[in-house]
Design a protein around this motif. Structure first.
Motif, short mmCIF file in Angstrom:
data_model
loop_
_atom_site.label_atom_id
_atom_site.label_comp_id
_atom_site.label_asym_id
_atom_site.label_seq_id
_atom_site.Cartn_x
_atom_site.Cartn_y
_atom_site.Cartn_z
N GLY A 31 -72.16 45.50 -12.24
CA GLY A 31 -71.06 45.67 -13.18
C GLY A 31 -69.77 44.98 -12.79
N TYR A 32 -69.67 44.54 -11.56
CA TYR A 32 -68.45 43.88 -11.11
C TYR A 32 -68.35 42.48 -11.70
N ALA A 33 -67.16 42.10 -12.11
CA ALA A 33 -66.87 40.70 -12.35
C ALA A 33 -66.49 40.09 -11.00
N MET A 34 -66.67 38.79 -10.89
CA MET A 34 -66.30 38.08 -9.67
C MET A 34 -65.33 36.96 -10.02
N GLY A 35 -64.42 36.72 -9.11
CA GLY A 35 -63.42 35.69 -9.38
C GLY A 35 -63.16 34.82 -8.17
N TRP A 36 -62.57 33.68 -8.44
CA TRP A 36 -62.09 32.78 -7.39
C TRP A 36 -60.58 32.61 -7.58
N PHE A 37 -59.88 32.69 -6.48
CA PHE A 37 -58.45 32.45 -6.45
C PHE A 37 -58.17 31.41 -5.37
N ARG A 38 -56.98 30.85 -5.39
CA ARG A 38 -56.62 29.90 -4.34
C ARG A 38 -55.15 30.03 -4.00
N GLN A 39 -54.85 29.62 -2.77
CA GLN A 39 -53.46 29.65 -2.32
C GLN A 39 -53.17 28.39 -1.52
N ALA A 40 -52.23 27.61 -2.03
CA ALA A 40 -51.79 26.40 -1.34
C ALA A 40 -50.64 26.76 -0.41
N PRO A 41 -50.40 25.94 0.61
CA PRO A 41 -49.31 26.21 1.54
C PRO A 41 -47.97 26.35 0.83
N GLY A 42 -47.27 27.43 1.11
CA GLY A 42 -45.96 27.65 0.52
C GLY A 42 -45.96 28.11 -0.91
N LYS A 43 -47.15 28.37 -1.44
CA LYS A 43 -47.23 28.77 -2.85
C LYS A 43 -47.89 30.15 -2.96
N LYS A 44 -47.71 30.76 -4.12
CA LYS A 44 -48.34 32.05 -4.37
C LYS A 44 -49.82 31.86 -4.68
N ARG A 45 -50.58 32.90 -4.42
CA ARG A 45 -52.00 32.86 -4.76
C ARG A 45 -52.14 32.77 -6.28
N GLU A 46 -53.08 31.95 -6.74
CA GLU A 46 -53.27 31.78 -8.17
C GLU A 46 -54.74 31.91 -8.55
N PHE A 47 -54.92 32.34 -9.78
CA PHE A 47 -56.26 32.51 -10.34
C PHE A 47 -56.90 31.15 -10.60
N VAL A 48 -58.22 31.07 -10.36
CA VAL A 48 -58.96 29.84 -10.63
C VAL A 48 -60.01 30.07 -11.72
N ALA A 49 -60.89 31.04 -11.50
CA ALA A 49 -61.97 31.28 -12.46
C ALA A 49 -62.56 32.66 -12.23
N ALA A 50 -63.21 33.19 -13.26
CA ALA A 50 -63.87 34.49 -13.15
C ALA A 50 -65.10 34.52 -14.03
N SER A 109 -54.43 41.88 -8.92
CA SER A 109 -54.33 43.31 -8.59
C SER A 109 -55.56 44.09 -9.04
N LEU A 110 -56.35 43.53 -9.93
CA LEU A 110 -57.55 44.22 -10.42
C LEU A 110 -58.75 44.02 -9.51
N TYR A 111 -58.62 43.11 -8.56
CA TYR A 111 -59.72 42.78 -7.66
C TYR A 111 -59.55 43.59 -6.37
N ASN A 112 -60.57 44.35 -6.01
CA ASN A 112 -60.39 45.25 -4.87
C ASN A 112 -61.13 44.83 -3.61
N TYR A 113 -61.95 43.82 -3.69
CA TYR A 113 -62.59 43.28 -2.49
C TYR A 113 -62.33 41.78 -2.44
N TRP A 114 -61.98 41.31 -1.23
CA TRP A 114 -61.62 39.92 -1.05
C TRP A 114 -62.31 39.34 0.18
N GLY A 115 -62.64 38.05 0.08
CA GLY A 115 -63.14 37.36 1.24
C GLY A 115 -62.01 36.81 2.09
N GLN A 116 -62.38 36.15 3.18
CA GLN A 116 -61.40 35.61 4.12
C GLN A 116 -60.91 34.22 3.71
N GLY A 117 -61.62 33.58 2.82
CA GLY A 117 -61.19 32.29 2.31
C GLY A 117 -61.87 31.11 2.99
#
Length: 124
Positions: A31-50, A109-117
């Motif tokens: 039932g979980y959706a899965m997503g990818w996010f990314r964070q560039a140096p000096g920038k906020k984390r941003e959504f990529v795809a889900a 904020s809706l994603y409760n489990y994260w990988g290390q990147g």
């Protein structure tokens, strides 16, 4: 212990491709959706795809639409991100995340489990 482990990052020239993989373990992600996010140096984390649990619904950030493809294999507890036509601005640490609400939200904020990147670097 819940773990999301990303792999597949690396250094690639602009115009090239990479495929990121994320394998989940430690609990059932039915039932979980899965997503990818990314964070560039000096920038906020941003959504990529889900992608939803069934895989029938996907959602992409405008910046990656038509270049990236998200997919999943529930039998393997994995989610993939195929990245084509890479640009230097795609350089970032890419994170896999799990969303128990099951929707393709871009709100981290809706994603409760994260990988290390995993690091993706695109050279010009």
């Amino acid at each position: 212990q819940v773990r999301l482990v990303e792999s597949g990052g690396g250094l690639v020239q602009a115009g090239g491709s990479l495929r990121l993989s994320c394998v989940a373990s430690g609990r059932t992600f039915t039932g979980y959706a899965m997503g990818w996010f990314r964070q560039a140096p000096g920038k906020k984390r941003e959504f990529v795809a889900a992608i939803t649990w069934s895989g029938t619904t996907t959602y992409y950030a405008d910046s990656v639409k038509a270049r990236f493809t998200i997919s999943r294999d529930n039998a393997k507890n994995s989610v993939l991100l195929q990245m084509n036509s890479l640009k230097p601005e795609d350089t970032a640490v890419y994170y896999c995340a799990a969303n128990p609400y099951g929707n393709t939200s871009s709100r981290d904020s809706l994603y409760n489990y994260w990988g290390q990147g995993t690091q993706v670097t695109v050279s010009s």
